[in-house]
Scaffold this active site. Structure first.
Site, PDB file in Angstrom:
ATOM      1  N   CYS A 191      -3.256   2.069   6.819  1.00 22.21           N
ATOM      2  CA  CYS A 191      -3.594   1.589   8.152  1.00 22.21           C
ATOM      3  C   CYS A 191      -3.866   2.744   9.117  1.00 22.21           C
ATOM      4  O   CYS A 191      -4.527   2.557  10.138  1.00 22.21           O
ATOM      5  CB  CYS A 191      -2.486   0.692   8.697  1.00 22.21           C
ATOM      6  SG  CYS A 191      -0.849   1.423   8.598  1.00 22.21           S
ATOM      7  N   SER A 224      -0.710  -7.344   7.702  1.00 26.05           N
ATOM      8  CA  SER A 224      -1.973  -7.691   8.348  1.00 26.05           C
ATOM      9  C   SER A 224      -1.765  -8.313   9.721  1.00 26.05           C
ATOM     10  O   SER A 224      -0.691  -8.856  10.028  1.00 26.05           O
ATOM     11  CB  SER A 224      -2.755  -8.666   7.464  1.00 26.05           C
ATOM     12  OG  SER A 224      -2.124  -9.945   7.458  1.00 26.05           O
ATOM     13  N   LYS A 266      12.236  -8.321   1.956  1.00 30.92           N
ATOM     14  CA  LYS A 266      11.248  -8.990   1.116  1.00 30.92           C
ATOM     15  C   LYS A 266      10.134  -7.978   0.915  1.00 30.92           C
ATOM     16  O   LYS A 266       9.293  -7.777   1.787  1.00 30.92           O
ATOM     17  CB  LYS A 266      10.733 -10.263   1.784  1.00 30.92           C
ATOM     18  CG  LYS A 266      10.154 -11.311   0.820  1.00 30.92           C
ATOM     19  CD  LYS A 266       8.840 -10.989   0.178  1.00 30.92           C
ATOM     20  CE  LYS A 266       7.678 -10.914   1.132  1.00 30.92           C
ATOM     21  NZ  LYS A 266       6.401 -10.607   0.367  1.00 30.92           N
ATOM     22  N   ALA A 267      10.167  -7.285  -0.233  1.00 30.50           N
ATOM     23  CA  ALA A 267       9.145  -6.288  -0.525  1.00 30.50           C
ATOM     24  C   ALA A 267       7.948  -6.959  -1.183  1.00 30.50           C
ATOM     25  O   ALA A 267       8.000  -8.117  -1.595  1.00 30.50           O
ATOM     26  CB  ALA A 267       9.722  -5.193  -1.417  1.00 30.50           C
ATOM     27  N   ALA A 268       6.855  -6.215  -1.291  1.00 32.76           N
ATOM     28  CA  ALA A 268       5.614  -6.783  -1.815  1.00 32.76           C
ATOM     29  C   ALA A 268       5.747  -7.151  -3.283  1.00 32.76           C
ATOM     30  O   ALA A 268       6.273  -6.374  -4.085  1.00 32.76           O
ATOM     31  CB  ALA A 268       4.474  -5.786  -1.622  1.00 32.76           C
ATOM     32  N   GLU A 281       4.182  -3.658  12.756  1.00 34.86           N
ATOM     33  CA  GLU A 281       3.238  -2.562  12.523  1.00 34.86           C
ATOM     34  C   GLU A 281       2.112  -3.162  11.712  1.00 34.86           C
ATOM     35  O   GLU A 281       2.268  -3.456  10.528  1.00 34.86           O
ATOM     36  CB  GLU A 281       3.921  -1.402  11.794  1.00 34.86           C
ATOM     37  CG  GLU A 281       3.102  -0.113  11.850  1.00 34.86           C
ATOM     38  CD  GLU A 281       2.392   0.181  10.549  1.00 34.86           C
ATOM     39  OE1 GLU A 281       1.168  -0.108  10.490  1.00 34.86           O
ATOM     40  OE2 GLU A 281       3.019   0.684   9.616  1.00 34.86           O
ATOM     41  N   ASN A 324       0.810  -1.223   0.000  1.00 34.48           N
ATOM     42  CA  ASN A 324       0.000   0.000   0.000  1.00 34.48           C
ATOM     43  C   ASN A 324       0.846   1.276   0.000  1.00 34.48           C
ATOM     44  O   ASN A 324       0.548   2.237  -0.707  1.00 34.48           O
ATOM     45  CB  ASN A 324      -0.993  -0.002   1.160  1.00 34.48           C
ATOM     46  CG  ASN A 324      -0.327  -0.080   2.512  1.00 34.48           C
ATOM     47  OD1 ASN A 324       0.697  -0.750   2.680  1.00 34.48           O
ATOM     48  ND2 ASN A 324      -0.890   0.597   3.498  1.00 34.48           N
TER      49      ASN A 324
END
Length: 477
Positions: free
Chosen positions: A284, A229, A176-178, A250, A153
């Protein structure tokens, strides 16, 4: 439009293709069309990254803090210089308006710069000795190689919090990125990597469960940092706990807003509409549950709904766009389902879906009025452009409702009453509170949640402290 290309892995100081055979499609959220296919790492790729992290730690920890600061600042200058290119990649793969993407890139640079400066302030202390001819001191030393996991996000900012803290403290990092947003993060990492010894910063993409299992359980990794999440955060906390790894989490948020009777409604509506629908509500810290004093409820509801309906939706690369699509089809379906279930519980939907772009994953700004506290939208994080409104009669009631779910990341208060400010600041269960404004996250202050919203803090001196060990030395003659 410039051509989009998925990046390679950065392992052991070298950009190279992933050895794994698995691929995932990178989809433009504004059109639903595939931009490219990302190759995912294999177990051998991860082992190579782990093998490089140990020697990199021995090299990087010996670089003086002032030199680490200078190297990171040179990398930051490159990020700023490349901001337009990085922002365009981010908008292509994630969907947010180009102006928001550029602002995120500059915020990421600001975060890393602040951490770089903080590297020079990781002070220890001298403890008065108990005996003549002895000395006692306390040192702050880097914890060791870090495994970090960042989401899609805000991929630049949320990666930068981890990169900046680890690198400034003297720790190598395997990020480890999205997988949904690979190119923008790789472009930012490349700006930093040129200034660092091989293996100090490494970037991988892969099947999340496989990557986390390999990294978190490895004896090479000393520290874990995750943003994402709540369910995944719980899993990683259990995994880290079994191996006694330090971890910062977080996690989700469902931010309450309390609008008191004496609030400046024009100011509140103007700020909150912008903040709520930034990144299509996929934040978030986005204000989501609005508790408004009953005497002002009707006026606030009308003004907020009108302003939300006036937002211009469209592809992020269009200059006129104020809100882009949600990031993927799964998110669109989840938001629509949450709204439907909440309406079934008694919520009133005040906004419509007319005029949505026919391509891509668009969801209209959605206002739900008179939402019962037990409705799904009040208890489950929407992570989309959904705002829930409910009136209150007493401030105690508003605080109780605001504290009435499992989240506790950010909160917002609008009032001119010093008494209300004191009560809410003392009793609202959140990690960050903005009063008459929306600023809950800045580089120089800690950001983290309570309850299910996380553990530990990023940013501020607390953020770099998370990557440091405390060592006591007792010197005798």
């Amino acid at each position: 439009m410039s051509a989009y290309r998925c990046p390679d892995l950065l392992v052991g100081g070298r950009w190279r293709p992933a050895a794994g055979e698995a691929r995932v499609a990178i989809v433009d959220p504004a059109t639903g069309e595939t931009l490219d296919e990302l190759a995912l790492c294999s177990a051998a790729d991860l082992q190579e990254a782990l093998d490089a992290a140990g020697p990199a730690f021995e090299a990087w920890r010996q670089v003086p803090a002032h030199e680490r600061c200078l190297r990171l600042e040179r990398g930051v200058a490159r990020i700023v210089g490349e901001a337009d290119r990085i922002a365009r990649l981010l908008t292509q793969e994630q969907g947010k308006p180009l102006a928001e993407a550029r602002a995120e890139c500059l915020m990421a640079a600001d975060l890393i710069k602040w951490y770089a400066e903080e590297a020079r302030r990781t002070y220890g202390r001298i403890v008065p000795a108990r005996q003549p001819g002895t000395r006692m001191d306390v040192l702050k030393v880097p914890v060791g190689p870090v495994a970090a996991f960042s989401p899609w996000n805000f991929p630049l900012v949320l990666s930068a919090r981890k990169l900046g803290g680890a690198l400034a403290a003297g720790c190598p990092i395997v990020l480890k990125a999205a997988e949904e947003t690979p190119a923008s993060v790789a472009a930012m990492v490349a700006c930093l990597a040129d200034e660092l010894p091989p293996g100090v910063i490494q970037l991988v993409y892969g099947v999340p469960a496989e990557v986390s299992q390999a990294l978190v359980t490895s004896p090479v990794i000393r520290k874990v940092s995750f943003t994402g999440s709540v369910p995944v955060g719980r899993h990683l906390a259990q995994l880290a706990g079994r191996h006694l790894k330090r971890i910062t989490l977080e996690l989700g948020g469902h931010a309450p807003v309390i609008v008191c009777e004496d609030a400046d409604l024009d100011r509140a509506v103007r700020q909150l509409v912008t903040h709520k629908f930034r990144n299509a509500g996929q934040a978030c810290l986005a204000p989501t549950r609005f508790f408004v004093a009953r005497r002002r409820y009707g006026a606030f509801l009308e003004a907020f709904t009108e302003a939300a309906r006036g937002l211009k939706l469209g592809p992020g690369l269009q200059a006129s766009t104020q809100m882009g699509p949600v990031a993927n089809a799964r998110r669109r379906t989840a938001v629509q389902d949450l709204v439907a279930r909440s309406i079934a519980c008694g919520a009133r939907k005040l906004s419509g879906d007319a005029g949505l772009p026919t391509q891509g994953f668009f969801v209209a700004p959605t206002i739900l009025a008179d939402v019962p506290l037990h409705a799904p939208a009040m208890q489950e994080e929407p992570f989309g452009p959904v705002a829930c409104l409910l009136p209150f009669d007493r401030l105690d009631e508003a605080i109780a409702m605001a504290n009435g779910n499992a989240y506790g990341l950010a909160g917002y208060l609008y009032t001119d009453s010093a008494r209300a400010m004191l009560q809410v600041s003392e009793r609202l269960e959140v990690g960050s509170l903005a009063i008459n404004g929306i600023g809950v996250s800045v580089p120089e202050a800690p950001f983290g949640g309570v309850k299910d919203s996380g553990h530990g803090s990023e940013s501020g001196c607390e953020g770099i402290e998370a990557f440091l060990e405390t060592r006591f030395n007792h010197h005798a003659a």
